[in-house]
Structure formats: structure tokens, C-alpha cells
Design a protein around this motif. Structure first.
Motif, PDB file in Angstrom:
ATOM      1  N   ASN A   1      48.891-101.562  51.646  1.00 17.39           N
ATOM      2  CA  ASN A   1      50.042-101.246  50.809  1.00 17.39           C
ATOM      3  C   ASN A   1      50.702 -99.950  51.263  1.00 17.39           C
ATOM      4  OD1 ASN A   1      51.564-101.422  48.050  1.00 17.39           O
ATOM      5  ND2 ASN A   1      50.624 -99.402  48.021  1.00 17.39           N
ATOM      6  N   ASP A   2      49.907 -98.929  51.496  1.00 17.23           N
ATOM      7  CA  ASP A   2      50.473 -97.647  51.903  1.00 17.23           C
ATOM      8  C   ASP A   2      50.949 -97.683  53.349  1.00 17.23           C
ATOM      9  OD1 ASP A   2      50.987 -94.935  50.838  1.00 17.23           O
ATOM     10  OD2 ASP A   2      49.768 -94.301  52.539  1.00 17.23           O
TER      11      ASP A   2
ATOM     12  N   ALA B   1      54.737 -96.736  55.121  1.00 22.86           N
ATOM     13  CA  ALA B   1      54.823 -95.653  56.107  1.00 22.86           C
ATOM     14  C   ALA B   1      56.149 -95.656  56.860  1.00 22.86           C
ATOM     15  CB  ALA B   1      53.662 -95.741  57.087  1.00 22.86           C
ATOM     16  N   SER B   2      56.746 -96.822  57.035  1.00 18.12           N
ATOM     17  CA  SER B   2      57.992 -96.899  57.797  1.00 18.12           C
ATOM     18  C   SER B   2      59.232 -96.781  56.915  1.00 18.12           C
ATOM     19  CB  SER B   2      58.049 -98.208  58.589  1.00 18.12           C
ATOM     20  OG  SER B   2      57.939 -99.327  57.728  1.00 18.12           O
ATOM     21  N   THR B   3      59.034 -96.483  55.643  1.00 14.61           N
ATOM     22  CA  THR B   3      60.170 -96.316  54.743  1.00 14.61           C
ATOM     23  C   THR B   3      60.929 -95.033  55.075  1.00 14.61           C
ATOM     24  OG1 THR B   3      59.014 -97.437  52.943  1.00 14.61           O
ATOM     25  CG2 THR B   3      60.875 -96.058  52.332  1.00 14.61           C
TER      26      THR B   3
ATOM     27  N   ALA C   1      48.692 -98.162  44.158  1.00 13.27           N
ATOM     28  CA  ALA C   1      47.676 -97.559  45.019  1.00 13.27           C
ATOM     29  C   ALA C   1      48.368 -96.461  45.808  1.00 13.27           C
ATOM     30  CB  ALA C   1      47.066 -98.603  45.945  1.00 13.27           C
ATOM     31  N   PRO C   2      48.635 -95.325  45.160  1.00 12.28           N
ATOM     32  CA  PRO C   2      49.488 -94.292  45.758  1.00 12.28           C
ATOM     33  C   PRO C   2      48.802 -93.509  46.873  1.00 12.28           C
ATOM     34  CG  PRO C   2      48.713 -93.565  43.615  1.00 12.28           C
ATOM     35  CD  PRO C   2      48.230 -94.979  43.796  1.00 12.28           C
TER      36      PRO C   2
ATOM     37  N   LEU D   1      53.235 -91.772  47.851  1.00 14.19           N
ATOM     38  CA  LEU D   1      53.399 -90.548  47.069  1.00 14.19           C
ATOM     39  C   LEU D   1      54.681 -89.816  47.467  1.00 14.19           C
ATOM     40  CD1 LEU D   1      49.761 -89.131  47.027  1.00 14.19           C
ATOM     41  CD2 LEU D   1      51.036 -90.024  45.071  1.00 14.19           C
ATOM     42  N   GLY D   2      54.959 -89.763  48.764  1.00 16.38           N
ATOM     43  CA  GLY D   2      56.169 -89.090  49.222  1.00 16.38           C
ATOM     44  C   GLY D   2      57.430 -89.774  48.730  1.00 16.38           C
ATOM     45  N   ILE D   3      57.432 -91.107  48.742  1.00 12.09           N
ATOM     46  CA  ILE D   3      58.591 -91.862  48.259  1.00 12.09           C
ATOM     47  C   ILE D   3      58.779 -91.656  46.760  1.00 12.09           C
ATOM     48  CG2 ILE D   3      59.503 -94.185  47.884  1.00 12.09           C
ATOM     49  CD1 ILE D   3      59.787 -93.191  50.735  1.00 12.09           C
ATOM     50  N   MET D   4      57.692 -91.733  46.012  1.00 13.43           N
ATOM     51  CA  MET D   4      57.778 -91.548  44.564  1.00 13.43           C
ATOM     52  C   MET D   4      58.318 -90.163  44.220  1.00 13.43           C
ATOM     53  SD  MET D   4      54.195 -93.377  43.372  1.00 13.43           S
ATOM     54  CE  MET D   4      54.453 -93.010  41.626  1.00 13.43           C
ATOM     55  N   GLU D   5      57.806 -89.149  44.905  1.00 11.74           N
ATOM     56  CA  GLU D   5      58.259 -87.778  44.649  1.00 11.74           C
ATOM     57  C   GLU D   5      59.749 -87.639  44.938  1.00 11.74           C
ATOM     58  OE1 GLU D   5      58.281 -83.793  43.599  1.00 11.74           O
ATOM     59  OE2 GLU D   5      56.704 -85.297  43.268  1.00 11.74           O
TER      60      GLU D   5
END
Length: 225
Positions: free
Chosen positions: A63-64, A68-70, A109-110, A115-119
Motif C-alpha cells: 500500500n505504501d 511512493a510515486s505520488t 496503513a500509514p 504520511l507525507g501525502i496526508m500531511e
């Protein structure tokens, strides 16, 4: 989980995640297994259990890895333009990775990439004037909407598609069927046959994105929309 020792291959969770991505692309989520991922990195399946306890933990890593490529969109324009771009980028990411929507949908499953995207999203939403509670819910809504759309987009539209008929051919045939229905019983299906079946998925996605953004805008004062 057993303690590590000198006989355990020097694997990392990142290496396992990348191997899982390769298996996912080749075999799909249904074909993903601990054994196949182990083979991808050249070890026995038992060695994976030093790093993940089961397939579900492996999917957490996967999932993470997908995230990663976002690439977050530039902070240009207003919040609406930025999150319009977010939605389109996220959809493309899920379409570019086989069964990615099935992996990420409903999964919290952060890992470091998520986590970076959510922040980043929460920062933009709060900066736009959304309350803390609305910012949190908006971030959830945007992700869930795109995931749900792609899940439908990647599911067979009918048995005919599984047998090789294109989606456009199926939509055209469905529109023709609507037009031949008894108008007295199904007036709306007859009259809206083209509107129901002609738009492609990009057009449908754009309509849905705009309506989601309209709904979020209603949470803000008029001058901040």
C-alpha cells in the motif's frame, strides 16, 4: 516474531515492497503470495516472516509502496484547483498500477509515503479555511471517492467485456437497447439513452470530481470558496 540471526538473508522491508509490486503487476492481487514475493527476492518464503507476519502485513507495505510515486500538485491557484489536480493524479496513479485500487481501498496503513501525502493535504485544507474536523473528513472523502471510482472503472462492465468485447461496444449496445425499450414504461431510459451511455470515463470522473468539490466548497464561507 522470531529474533533475527546470522542465517537470515539481508532483506529489507523496502526490498519486499518492491518485490511485491512486481508480483502485483505480473499476477494481480489475487495472485500475490508470500511464496512468489520470496522467489522474487531469491529467498524461501519463511525468510519473509522476519519482516512481515502474514500476507496482510505484506499488503500494508505494498500500500505504501504504491503511494511512493505520488507527486502532490503544485501549490498554485486556490484549494479547489489544487484538489482537482490531486484527484486526477491519484486516479492516474491507481490506473497505472495493476489492482492498485483493490490494494489501497479501505486500508489505513500509514507508511512514510502515505504520511507525507496526508500531511500535505491536511495543510492545504486547513490553509484554505476548512475547520480541523472538516479538513480531516475532506481528506478521507477525496481518497475514498477516487478509490471507489477506480474500483468500478477497473471492474468488468459485464460478462461481455471478460470475453473480449470493448467497453465502448458494450455501452453502444446498451444505448441501442435503451432506445428500443417501450417508451410508455421506460420514458427516461429511452430519452436519455445517449446521455447514459456516451460519456467516457474521463468525462464521468470530471463530473464527479466537480460535484465533490462543490460539496466541500459549501463548508466554507462564500468568500473562501
Amino acid at each position: 516474531m522470531p529474533e533475527n540471526d546470522d542465517t537470515t538473508p539481508a532483506l529489507t522491508r523496502e526490498a519486499l515492497a518492491q518485490a511485491a509490486l512486481k508480483v502485483l503487476e505480473r499476477d494481480g492481487l489475487a495472485g500475490l503470495s508470500m511464496r512468489k514475493v520470496a522467489a522474487e527476492v531469491g529467498v524461501k518464503a519463511a525468510s519473509l516472516y522476519w519482516h512481515v507476519r502474514n500476507k496482510q502485513e505484506l499488503i500494508d507495505l505494498l500500500n505504501d509502496a504504491i503511494m511512493a510515486s505520488t507527486e502532490p500538485p503544485p501549490r498554485e491557484g486556490g484549494w479547489r484547483e489544487q484538489f482537482h489536480a490531486y484527484c486526477w493524479r491519484y486516479r492516474q496513479l491507481l490506473l497505472d498500477n495493476r489492482d492498485a485500487a483493490k490494494v489501497v481501498a479501505g486500508r489505513l496503513a500509514p507508511g512514510p509515503h502515505l504520511l507525507g501525502i496526508m500531511e500535505d493535504q491536511l495543510d492545504r485544507l486547513r490553509e484554505a479555511g476548512f475547520s480541523d474536523a472538516d479538513a480531516a473528513m475532506a481528506s478521507y472523502l477525496l481518497g475514498a471517492f477516487v478509490q471507489g471510482f477506480v474500483l468500478q472503472e477497473q471492474s468488468p462492465i459485464s460478462a461481455a467485456e471478460v470475453l473480449g468485447t470493448s467497453r465502448r461496444e458494450i455501452a453502444t449496445a446498451t444505448g441501442n437497447r435503451f432506445r428500443t425499450l417501450p417508451a410508455g414504461t421506460f420514458p427516461n431510459l429511452v430519452e436519455l439513452a445517449d446521455d447514459l451511455t456516451e460519456p467516457d470515463m474521463d468525462t464521468r470522473f470530471e463530473f464527479c470530481v466537480q460535484r465533490v468539490l462543490d460539496g466541500l466548497a459549501a463548508l466554507l464561507p462564500a468568500e473562501q470558496r
